[in-house]
Design a protein around this motif. Sequence first.
Motif, PDB file in Angstrom:
ATOM      1  N   PRO A  84       0.811  -1.227   0.000  1.00  8.04           N
ATOM      2  CA  PRO A  84       0.000   0.000   0.000  1.00  8.04           C
ATOM      3  C   PRO A  84       0.845   1.278   0.000  1.00  8.04           C
ATOM      4  O   PRO A  84       0.343   2.345  -0.338  1.00  8.04           O
ATOM      5  CB  PRO A  84      -0.819  -0.116   1.296  1.00  8.04           C
ATOM      6  CG  PRO A  84      -0.879  -1.584   1.560  1.00  8.04           C
ATOM      7  CD  PRO A  84       0.437  -2.124   1.113  1.00  8.04           C
ATOM      8  N   SER A  85       2.134   1.166   0.348  1.00 10.26           N
ATOM      9  CA  SER A  85       2.998   2.350   0.409  1.00 10.26           C
ATOM     10  C   SER A  85       3.253   2.939  -0.971  1.00 10.26           C
ATOM     11  O   SER A  85       3.483   4.148  -1.108  1.00 10.26           O
ATOM     12  CB  SER A  85       4.332   2.003   1.063  1.00 10.26           C
ATOM     13  OG  SER A  85       4.154   1.460   2.335  1.00 10.26           O
ATOM     14  N   ARG A  86       3.229   2.084  -2.009  1.00 10.59           N
ATOM     15  CA  ARG A  86       3.560   2.519  -3.371  1.00 10.59           C
ATOM     16  C   ARG A  86       4.890   3.269  -3.336  1.00 10.59           C
ATOM     17  O   ARG A  86       4.993   4.434  -3.664  1.00 10.59           O
ATOM     18  CB  ARG A  86       2.443   3.380  -3.965  1.00 10.59           C
ATOM     19  CG  ARG A  86       1.104   2.678  -4.050  1.00 10.59           C
ATOM     20  CD  ARG A  86       1.155   1.486  -5.000  1.00 10.59           C
ATOM     21  NE  ARG A  86      -0.166   0.884  -5.201  1.00 10.59           N
ATOM     22  CZ  ARG A  86      -0.609  -0.195  -4.549  1.00 10.59           C
ATOM     23  NH1 ARG A  86       0.161  -0.777  -3.653  1.00 10.59           N
ATOM     24  NH2 ARG A  86      -1.802  -0.689  -4.791  1.00 10.59           N
ATOM     25  N   PHE A  87       5.933   2.520  -2.992  1.00 11.02           N
ATOM     26  CA  PHE A  87       7.245   3.049  -2.666  1.00 11.02           C
ATOM     27  C   PHE A  87       8.260   2.488  -3.666  1.00 11.02           C
ATOM     28  O   PHE A  87       9.105   1.669  -3.311  1.00 11.02           O
ATOM     29  CB  PHE A  87       7.544   2.594  -1.231  1.00 11.02           C
ATOM     30  CG  PHE A  87       8.719   3.201  -0.550  1.00 11.02           C
ATOM     31  CD1 PHE A  87       8.668   4.491  -0.063  1.00 11.02           C
ATOM     32  CD2 PHE A  87       9.879   2.455  -0.336  1.00 11.02           C
ATOM     33  CE1 PHE A  87       9.744   5.038   0.613  1.00 11.02           C
ATOM     34  CE2 PHE A  87      10.952   2.996   0.341  1.00 11.02           C
ATOM     35  CZ  PHE A  87      10.890   4.290   0.809  1.00 11.02           C
ATOM     36  N   PRO A  88       8.193   2.883  -4.945  1.00 16.09           N
ATOM     37  CA  PRO A  88       9.053   2.271  -5.965  1.00 16.09           C
ATOM     38  C   PRO A  88      10.526   2.599  -5.762  1.00 16.09           C
ATOM     39  O   PRO A  88      10.877   3.675  -5.265  1.00 16.09           O
ATOM     40  CB  PRO A  88       8.535   2.885  -7.265  1.00 16.09           C
ATOM     41  CG  PRO A  88       8.006   4.220  -6.850  1.00 16.09           C
ATOM     42  CD  PRO A  88       7.383   3.988  -5.502  1.00 16.09           C
ATOM     43  N   VAL A  89      11.398   1.677  -6.151  1.00 15.05           N
ATOM     44  CA  VAL A  89      12.834   1.962  -6.192  1.00 15.05           C
ATOM     45  C   VAL A  89      13.206   2.210  -7.650  1.00 15.05           C
ATOM     46  O   VAL A  89      12.722   1.528  -8.549  1.00 15.05           O
ATOM     47  CB  VAL A  89      13.667   0.812  -5.592  1.00 15.05           C
ATOM     48  CG1 VAL A  89      13.532   0.803  -4.077  1.00 15.05           C
ATOM     49  CG2 VAL A  89      13.256  -0.538  -6.161  1.00 15.05           C
ATOM     50  N   THR A  90      14.070   3.194  -7.887  1.00 13.60           N
ATOM     51  CA  THR A  90      14.347   3.635  -9.250  1.00 13.60           C
ATOM     52  C   THR A  90      15.845   3.831  -9.465  1.00 13.60           C
ATOM     53  O   THR A  90      16.631   3.891  -8.527  1.00 13.60           O
ATOM     54  CB  THR A  90      13.627   4.957  -9.557  1.00 13.60           C
ATOM     55  OG1 THR A  90      14.125   5.980  -8.677  1.00 13.60           O
ATOM     56  CG2 THR A  90      12.119   4.819  -9.346  1.00 13.60           C
TER      57      THR A  90
END
Length: 259
Positions: A84-90
Amino acid sequence: MYPITRPKFSPYLLDNISSNPVSAYALRRLTVKYTGPLVRVRRSSDNAEEDIKFTNQGLLDTAQLTAFIGANNGLVTTWYDQSPSRFPVTQATAAYQPTLVSSGTVNIINGKPTVAFLKSSTQYLDNTSAVSVLSSMAVASNTTATYIGYAGLVTDTATIINGLLGDDLNNFLYVLTGNHHVNGVNTNITPMSGTLFVATERNTVANRAWTGVNIGKQSSYNFRTWNGNISEVINLSSFSLGARRQIELNQGKYYGVTV
């Protein structure tokens, strides 16, 4: 007679555990609540990018992936967070992007797609937003026999490094002393070089405030990077032995690892 009501079972891992995921990265669908893409890749020939989705079976859509990449290399620019955080790594720098497709062929280990990180190129993905984590799980393999100087899933909290997949000083799998498991066994003994393993770590401090998630390197030192594959990473804000074992068993079954 009253009808028997059985609890609903989801085919997706995160739907069946009570612990709360802070972030979750995989090349398969982990929850019915997530409907977005799994990764975003860059085509090496012209730098075009595309989001890669999952199939109706919840697997990485390798047909879409290879149709887009062709005979070129496919580099990961974003690994999307299914929590649910929607915490992408890029990773915006082309030279630092890990590889999912090599010369038109999807990177595979134990029959499943995986992201390859090359230490000599300092390849990594990160997100610097603050997050509180109590436990981390990963499915990975290392292409060298030692873990000294190799960091795969870590973050910095002041002068303390939390996480797993490599110790920058010692030949251990884990960075922080705590409750560690490798393939279901309470140990920090290094797995064999090139062998896919399921690793879990519980921080000694509850809900440690992380300054960000780094997959592929330690955030403070670019030379401390992973050299091998990382297939899946799950970070939790709570911990239970039952949830840890459930995740281990699911990952072991899916990736063909005895846990």
